[in-house]
Design a protein around this motif. Structure first.
Motif, PDB file in Angstrom:
ATOM      1  N   HIS A   1      21.130  72.393 -23.302  1.00 35.17           N
ATOM      2  CA  HIS A   1      21.097  70.798 -23.322  1.00 35.17           C
ATOM      3  C   HIS A   1      19.703  70.401 -23.618  1.00 35.17           C
ATOM      4  CE1 HIS A   1      25.297  69.941 -22.654  1.00 35.17           C
ATOM      5  NE2 HIS A   1      25.225  70.818 -21.650  1.00 35.17           N
TER       6      HIS A   1
ATOM      7  N   SER B   1      18.189  68.774 -14.466  1.00 35.06           N
ATOM      8  CA  SER B   1      18.885  69.634 -14.920  1.00 35.06           C
ATOM      9  C   SER B   1      18.241  71.172 -15.464  1.00 35.06           C
ATOM     10  CB  SER B   1      19.754  69.238 -16.154  1.00 35.06           C
ATOM     11  OG  SER B   1      20.529  70.234 -16.428  1.00 35.06           O
TER      12      SER B   1
ATOM     13  N   ILE C   1      27.288  69.646 -15.187  1.00 35.41           N
ATOM     14  CA  ILE C   1      26.455  68.409 -15.506  1.00 35.41           C
ATOM     15  C   ILE C   1      26.938  67.078 -14.621  1.00 35.41           C
ATOM     16  CG2 ILE C   1      25.770  66.912 -17.560  1.00 35.41           C
ATOM     17  CD1 ILE C   1      24.398  69.444 -17.734  1.00 35.41           C
TER      18      ILE C   1
ATOM     19  N   HIS D   1      17.221  70.560 -21.197  1.00 38.57           N
ATOM     20  CA  HIS D   1      16.663  69.874 -20.079  1.00 38.57           C
ATOM     21  C   HIS D   1      15.637  70.491 -19.703  1.00 38.57           C
ATOM     22  CE1 HIS D   1      20.989  68.141 -19.686  1.00 38.57           C
ATOM     23  NE2 HIS D   1      20.344  67.261 -20.188  1.00 38.57           N
TER      24      HIS D   1
ATOM     25  N   HIS E   1      19.523  72.984 -17.465  1.00 41.26           N
ATOM     26  CA  HIS E   1      20.560  73.554 -18.558  1.00 41.26           C
ATOM     27  C   HIS E   1      19.496  73.391 -19.660  1.00 41.26           C
ATOM     28  CE1 HIS E   1      24.496  73.741 -16.609  1.00 41.26           C
ATOM     29  NE2 HIS E   1      23.985  72.882 -15.699  1.00 41.26           N
TER      30      HIS E   1
ATOM     31  N   ILE F   1      18.263  63.012 -15.794  1.00 39.82           N
ATOM     32  CA  ILE F   1      19.262  64.070 -16.062  1.00 39.82           C
ATOM     33  C   ILE F   1      18.488  65.312 -16.713  1.00 39.82           C
ATOM     34  CG2 ILE F   1      21.172  64.963 -17.399  1.00 39.82           C
ATOM     35  CD1 ILE F   1      22.497  61.980 -16.874  1.00 39.82           C
TER      36      ILE F   1
END
Length: 185
Positions: free
Chosen positions: A132, A126, A83, A134, A128, A122
């Motif tokens: 997260h 991302s 990250i 994302h 993720h 982000i």
């Protein structure tokens, strides 16, 4: 009389040359105006990325390829890397003024309000998506393979990925076999 036709030919040739120069000048001016208009119409990346500072369900579709070329890292591995690499990419893209206003930098802006370009970047970049939430918008064969491995290693334990699990519900204590679905017939 031959002198007159020579003058007429010369005059016609001069007029053709003038029209040709005018035509070429018009094309050059149109092209340069179009290039200039393109500079003036450059996308405001900060405003675009603010739209991705929302929950996944409220996020707009990923951008077109021309915009992605601006937003996404050239190194495809960054999108599924650490990250901190993604944050560094977004900080370089947006600049220190935008990053300093971010809720992720301690600013008092509220969560997921479509007002934080750094957080939106982000989310956009991302891969993720499990741990997260994302959005994985940047094209990356490397990260598609990485994500496939994440899902193939997934054993059904959502709490293993839920870094924001603040609920008091004990998922493991819930027994599916003890549920009597005959009561609903």
């Amino acid at each position: 009389m031959s002198r007159r036709s020579g003058t007429t030919k010369s005059l016609l040739l001069t007029i053709n040359v003038i029209w040709s120069l005018f035509f070429v000048a018009a094309i050059v001016l149109e092209y340069s105006a179009g290039v200039h208009a393109g500079v003036d119409a450059a996308p405001n990346i900060e405003e675009i990325l603010k739209a991705y500072d929302v929950d996944e369900d409220d996020a707009p579709d990923c951008q077109v390829q021309d915009i992605e070329k601006i937003i996404c890292p050239r190194d495809e591995k960054v999108c599924c890397g650490d990250i901190s690499e993604i944050k560094a990419h977004c900080a370089n893209l947006l600049g220190p003024d935008v990053v300093s206003k971010s809720k992720l930098s301690g600013s008092k802006s509220s969560d997921n309000t479509a007002s934080d370009a750094y957080a939106g970047c982000i989310n956009y970049v991302s891969y993720h998506i499990v741990e997260h939430d994302h959005f994985a918008c940047c094209p990356s064969e490397v990260c598609e393979d990485w994500l496939e491995n994440v899902f193939s290693d997934f054993d059904g334990d959502f709490d293993a990925f839920d870094v924001n699990d603040n609920d008091d519900f004990d998922d493991d204590a819930f027994d599916d076999d003890a549920f009597d679905d005959d009561a609903f017939d």
